[in-house]
Design a protein around this motif. Structure first.
Motif, PDB file in Angstrom:
ATOM      1  N   PHE A 317       0.822  -1.216   0.000  1.00 43.25           N
ATOM      2  CA  PHE A 317       0.000   0.000   0.000  1.00 43.25           C
ATOM      3  C   PHE A 317       0.854   1.265   0.000  1.00 43.25           C
ATOM      4  O   PHE A 317       0.706   2.119  -0.887  1.00 43.25           O
ATOM      5  CB  PHE A 317      -0.935  -0.010   1.212  1.00 43.25           C
ATOM      6  N   VAL A 321       1.226   3.876  -3.117  1.00 43.73           N
ATOM      7  CA  VAL A 321       0.695   5.241  -3.033  1.00 43.73           C
ATOM      8  C   VAL A 321       1.794   6.262  -3.279  1.00 43.73           C
ATOM      9  O   VAL A 321       1.596   7.254  -4.000  1.00 43.73           O
ATOM     10  CB  VAL A 321       0.031   5.463  -1.661  1.00 43.73           C
ATOM     11  N   ILE A 325       1.671   8.914  -6.465  1.00 46.48           N
ATOM     12  CA  ILE A 325       1.653  10.363  -6.211  1.00 46.48           C
ATOM     13  C   ILE A 325       2.819  11.043  -6.928  1.00 46.48           C
ATOM     14  O   ILE A 325       2.645  12.089  -7.562  1.00 46.48           O
ATOM     15  CB  ILE A 325       1.707  10.641  -4.701  1.00 46.48           C
TER      16      ILE A 325
END
Length: 347
Positions: A317, A321, A325
């Protein structure tokens, strides 16, 4: 008769018999003092999305550079196997009997902010910090080398033309004929085995050098073709012909007349090249031919996450992420830079 003339920045300049009044001279001087670079910067600052993305990208590079400092303050490192350290486990158990993280969401706790790695118990937060450091600065070095090589070859071929352009064009076509993804996987072991005994462990610095060489050999062609096409249209322009008539040398014409006019496409292409290079480096490590244990790397974290996705889906995770980003912000930054450099843009 007096007529107002609107001036950017507010106010009106009063003109009497064609001559500006004394109180309007500062505004006129401000208009005359704006270079193309200043105009680009003013346009860029008006793009809020671009400014926010620029700060996010800068934050990534600063955090990656300060990874050892943050790790020291945090009190953990990406190499210690906390799940297999008897002294640490006695006070802070992090893995269960099956090697899976204890606690909620992959072992997230006050001691391990992003949880721990299954089987070994390494700290995910520090692994991500050092993985960002490896990927970002490796990609920055590769992208810079690709840009320099592509610009030089594109300038030479586009400006001189003739046999020079034909030869460089065929060399470019030759390298473009390689299937890049398959060639990355096939060529990396060959490069390392050529210089390092297969019975010995390949040093991390040599793996980094091998990745740089492979990505450089197979990545400069896009920049080269972009610069060449731009130079082909510029070399017939009036200001280039005027420089030739004035007796300027080819080197001076390229350096003073042509190169400043190809900075914009080069800069925009660079902003798209860097995130693409990061993904390529991550792909090599994911495929097992890039960085390996114990070097922290984004791609290696994804490879580990893929193996334990069913047992511990939370492990992937935070790296996922962080990568999404960064790539998204850098692409949006590239769009903002392109719009700022384009005087016809409506943004």
């Amino acid at each position: 008769m007096t007529s107002p003339i609107e001036i950017e920045g507010g106010g009106a300049a009063a003109v009497v018999d064609g001559a500006p009044q004394p109180e309007d001279k500062p505004a006129a001087e401000r208009l005359q003092g704006r270079s193309p670079g200043k105009l680009m910067w003013l346009r860029f600052k008006r793009d809020r999305t671009g400014v926010v993305c620029a700060w996010v990208v800068l934050a990534y590079f600063v955090i990656a550079a300060l990874a050892p400092v943050i790790s020291a303050l945090y009190g953990k490192d990406p190499y210690t196997l906390y799940g297999q350290d008897p002294e640490y486990v006695a006070e802070n158990p992090v893995l269960d009997d099956f090697g899976l993280p204890l606690g909620y969401f992959g072992g997230v706790s006050a001691e391990h902010w992003f949880g721990v790695e299954p089987q070994f118990g390494r700290d995910v937060f520090t692994m991500l910090l050092y993985g960002m450091r490896t990927s970002l600065y490796m990609a920055l070095g590769v992208s810079t080398l690709l840009m320099v090589t592509g610009v030089v070859i594109g300038l030479v071929g586009g400006y001189f033309g003739g046999r020079t352009d034909y030869f460089l064009g065929r060399v470019t076509d030759f390298f473009l004929s390689f299937p890049q993804q398959l060639f990355f996987i096939a060529f990396m072991p060959v490069v390392t085995a050529f210089f390092v005994d297969p019975r010995e462990e390949t040093p991390t610095y040599f793996r980094a050098l091998a990745i740089l060489i492979v990505l450089w050999l197979l990545g400069w062609m896009g920049m080269s073709r972009l610069v060449r096409s731009t130079v082909l249209s510029l070399r017939e322009r009036e200001f280039v012909e005027a420089a030739k008539v004035a007796g300027a040398s080819p080197w001076r014409i390229v350096r003073k007349e042509i190169l400043p006019n190809v900075v914009s496409p080069i800069l925009v292409q660079f902003t798209y090249q860097l995130p693409s290079t990061i993904l390529t480096i991550a792909f090599l490590s994911f495929a097992g031919v890039g960085f390996v244990e114990p070097t922290p790397d984004w791609g290696r974290m994804f490879a580990t996450g893929a193996k334990v996705a069913e047992q511990d889906p939370a492990f992937m995770f935070f790296p996922g992420v962080a990568l999404v980003i960064f790539v998204l912000c850098f692409n949006l930054l590239g769009d903002a830079v392109r719009d700022a450099l384009d005087p016809k843009s409506g943004r």
